[in-house]
Design a protein around this motif. Structure first.
Motif, PDB file in Angstrom:
ATOM      1  N   SER A 205       0.831  -1.207   0.000  1.00 51.72           N
ATOM      2  CA  SER A 205       0.000   0.000   0.000  1.00 51.72           C
ATOM      3  C   SER A 205       0.865   1.255   0.000  1.00 51.72           C
ATOM      4  O   SER A 205       0.566   2.236  -0.686  1.00 51.72           O
ATOM      5  CB  SER A 205      -0.928   0.005   1.212  1.00 51.72           C
ATOM      6  OG  SER A 205      -1.867  -1.043   1.137  1.00 51.72           O
TER       7      SER A 205
ATOM      8  N   ARG B 177       2.298   1.826  -3.410  1.00 52.76           N
ATOM      9  CA  ARG B 177       1.259   2.280  -4.340  1.00 52.76           C
ATOM     10  C   ARG B 177       0.998   3.768  -4.189  1.00 52.76           C
ATOM     11  O   ARG B 177       0.988   4.520  -5.174  1.00 52.76           O
ATOM     12  CB  ARG B 177      -0.030   1.499  -4.110  1.00 52.76           C
ATOM     13  CG  ARG B 177      -1.154   1.906  -5.081  1.00 52.76           C
ATOM     14  CD  ARG B 177      -2.500   1.401  -4.622  1.00 52.76           C
ATOM     15  NE  ARG B 177      -2.514  -0.048  -4.540  1.00 52.76           N
ATOM     16  CZ  ARG B 177      -2.918  -0.728  -3.464  1.00 52.76           C
ATOM     17  NH1 ARG B 177      -3.298  -0.090  -2.381  1.00 52.76           N
ATOM     18  NH2 ARG B 177      -2.938  -2.030  -3.483  1.00 52.76           N
TER      19      ARG B 177
ATOM     20  N   GLY C  40      -4.603   0.411   5.547  1.00 49.97           N
ATOM     21  CA  GLY C  40      -5.454  -0.456   4.737  1.00 49.97           C
ATOM     22  C   GLY C  40      -6.914  -0.130   4.977  1.00 49.97           C
ATOM     23  O   GLY C  40      -7.586   0.461   4.130  1.00 49.97           O
TER      24      GLY C  40
ATOM     25  N   TYR D 296      -6.087   5.547   2.540  1.00 50.60           N
ATOM     26  CA  TYR D 296      -6.463   4.192   2.935  1.00 50.60           C
ATOM     27  C   TYR D 296      -7.408   3.582   1.899  1.00 50.60           C
ATOM     28  O   TYR D 296      -7.823   4.227   0.924  1.00 50.60           O
ATOM     29  CB  TYR D 296      -7.113   4.201   4.325  1.00 50.60           C
ATOM     30  CG  TYR D 296      -8.313   5.110   4.468  1.00 50.60           C
ATOM     31  CD1 TYR D 296      -9.611   4.617   4.346  1.00 50.60           C
ATOM     32  CD2 TYR D 296      -8.150   6.472   4.724  1.00 50.60           C
ATOM     33  CE1 TYR D 296     -10.710   5.454   4.478  1.00 50.60           C
ATOM     34  CE2 TYR D 296      -9.244   7.310   4.853  1.00 50.60           C
ATOM     35  CZ  TYR D 296     -10.515   6.804   4.739  1.00 50.60           C
ATOM     36  OH  TYR D 296     -11.600   7.638   4.865  1.00 50.60           O
TER      37      TYR D 296
ATOM     38  N   ARG E   7      -8.254   0.158  -0.746  1.00 54.15           N
ATOM     39  CA  ARG E   7      -7.519  -0.637  -1.725  1.00 54.15           C
ATOM     40  C   ARG E   7      -7.987  -0.232  -3.124  1.00 54.15           C
ATOM     41  O   ARG E   7      -8.900  -0.830  -3.681  1.00 54.15           O
ATOM     42  CB  ARG E   7      -7.750  -2.128  -1.496  1.00 54.15           C
ATOM     43  CG  ARG E   7      -6.943  -3.023  -2.422  1.00 54.15           C
ATOM     44  CD  ARG E   7      -7.113  -4.469  -2.027  1.00 54.15           C
ATOM     45  NE  ARG E   7      -6.438  -5.356  -2.960  1.00 54.15           N
ATOM     46  CZ  ARG E   7      -6.295  -6.666  -2.787  1.00 54.15           C
ATOM     47  NH1 ARG E   7      -6.796  -7.238  -1.704  1.00 54.15           N
ATOM     48  NH2 ARG E   7      -5.672  -7.402  -3.677  1.00 54.15           N
TER      49      ARG E   7
ATOM     50  N   GLU F 212      -8.757   0.171  -6.908  1.00 55.32           N
ATOM     51  CA  GLU F 212      -8.770  -0.762  -8.021  1.00 55.32           C
ATOM     52  C   GLU F 212      -9.501  -0.131  -9.199  1.00 55.32           C
ATOM     53  O   GLU F 212     -10.354   0.745  -9.024  1.00 55.32           O
ATOM     54  CB  GLU F 212      -9.429  -2.077  -7.632  1.00 55.32           C
ATOM     55  CG  GLU F 212     -10.856  -1.960  -7.146  1.00 55.32           C
ATOM     56  CD  GLU F 212     -11.433  -3.296  -6.731  1.00 55.32           C
ATOM     57  OE1 GLU F 212     -11.024  -4.316  -7.325  1.00 55.32           O
ATOM     58  OE2 GLU F 212     -12.280  -3.327  -5.835  1.00 55.32           O
TER      59      GLU F 212
ATOM     60  N   HIS G 288     -12.430   2.838  -4.520  1.00 53.19           N
ATOM     61  CA  HIS G 288     -12.159   2.125  -3.268  1.00 53.19           C
ATOM     62  C   HIS G 288     -10.901   2.608  -2.555  1.00 53.19           C
ATOM     63  O   HIS G 288     -10.353   1.889  -1.722  1.00 53.19           O
ATOM     64  CB  HIS G 288     -12.085   0.612  -3.486  1.00 53.19           C
ATOM     65  CG  HIS G 288     -13.324   0.053  -4.090  1.00 53.19           C
ATOM     66  ND1 HIS G 288     -13.334  -1.127  -4.797  1.00 53.19           N
ATOM     67  CD2 HIS G 288     -14.601   0.515  -4.121  1.00 53.19           C
ATOM     68  CE1 HIS G 288     -14.552  -1.375  -5.238  1.00 53.19           C
ATOM     69  NE2 HIS G 288     -15.337  -0.387  -4.841  1.00 53.19           N
ATOM     70  N   GLY G 289     -10.448   3.800  -2.883  1.00 55.28           N
ATOM     71  CA  GLY G 289      -9.359   4.426  -2.146  1.00 55.28           C
ATOM     72  C   GLY G 289      -9.810   5.792  -1.661  1.00 55.28           C
ATOM     73  O   GLY G 289     -10.609   6.468  -2.328  1.00 55.28           O
TER      74      GLY G 289
ATOM     75  N   HIS H 169      -4.122  -1.881  -7.934  1.00 58.70           N
ATOM     76  CA  HIS H 169      -3.473  -2.919  -7.138  1.00 58.70           C
ATOM     77  C   HIS H 169      -2.769  -3.919  -8.047  1.00 58.70           C
ATOM     78  O   HIS H 169      -3.342  -4.398  -9.029  1.00 58.70           O
ATOM     79  CB  HIS H 169      -4.504  -3.656  -6.286  1.00 58.70           C
ATOM     80  CG  HIS H 169      -3.916  -4.804  -5.509  1.00 58.70           C
ATOM     81  ND1 HIS H 169      -3.134  -4.617  -4.392  1.00 58.70           N
ATOM     82  CD2 HIS H 169      -3.974  -6.139  -5.713  1.00 58.70           C
ATOM     83  CE1 HIS H 169      -2.748  -5.793  -3.928  1.00 58.70           C
ATOM     84  NE2 HIS H 169      -3.246  -6.736  -4.706  1.00 58.70           N
TER      85      HIS H 169
END
Length: 216
Positions: free
Chosen positions: A19, A22, A65, A91, A93, A95, A103-104, A144
């Protein structure tokens, strides 16, 4: 069967999670300069070392996360009081879904509430402010990526060796790797990028609100 990955490399650093690499790559895509784990502060919950400091923006970035817990938020507020710099959380994940990063989240939590932006909203701003190459780099960095099935033997051996170190020895080992890279980045002289300018404005507003609260 390969042991669980413990070293996550990016830009010469040995980071603690995928993470972190990324979000570091996403900042690189937006031309945001960062240094890794540059400072440890004392909080009501013990020692705290934010993951990134953005010197041209004047903010810390802490990568998590799941959604940050109340204790993690309190650590961040304590770190802000000690250093004078806000701590922003990244935070989730991220995608790719339909050509956008979902989703981030990037959030600032205060005692009065929160300010949050999704990776899709940030992507829309990148597309508006920068060229398509930068936008594509942002999307590619944020998606990801699973670890490849084949890795160099040297990387596996490095993970095994560092895994045998005590916690204190491992921290000293990492500091020895990261310190010269951080110092080199801090020595850069350039104008802030547009993304750094926006973050700097946000940081100043947060600091002003914080100071007004303290004076009340």
């Amino acid at each position: 069967m390969r042991d669980k990955q413990t070293i996550f490399r990016h830009g010469g650093y040995e980071m603690r999670s995928h993470s972190e690499t990324r979000w570091a790559a996403m900042m690189d895509a937006m031309r945001v300069t960062w240094v890794y784990e540059p400072q440890t502060v004392t909080t009501r919950h013990g020692w705290y070392m934010p993951d990134f400091f953005l010197p041209f923006a004047g903010v810390f970035l802490e990568v998590k996360g799941p959604v940050p817990s109340q204790i993690e938020r309190e650590k961040a507020l304590d770190a802000q009081q000690v250093t004078g710099f806000p701590v922003i959380f990244a935070y989730g994940r991220p995608e790719m879904l339909g050509g956008e990063l979902f989703h981030g989240m990037v959030s600032y939590f205060s005692e009065r509430g929160e300010v949050s932006y999704s990776t899709a909203e940030i992507g829309a701003a990148v597309r508006r402010w920068f060229d398509l190459h930068t936008y594509a780099a942002y999307l590619a960095a944020g998606e990801h990526q699973r670890r490849p099935d084949c890795v160099q033997v040297g990387e596996i051996l490095a993970e095994v060796v560092t895994g045998l170190l005590s916690r204190q020895d491992r921290e000293e080992y990492l500091k020895g790797i990261h310190r010269p890279i951080n110092e080199s980045k801090r020595a850069q002289h350039r104008q802030a990028s547009q993304a750094e300018w926006v973050l700097s404005e946000l940081s100043q507003k947060i600091t002003q609100c914080w100071n007004a609260r303290e004076a009340a």
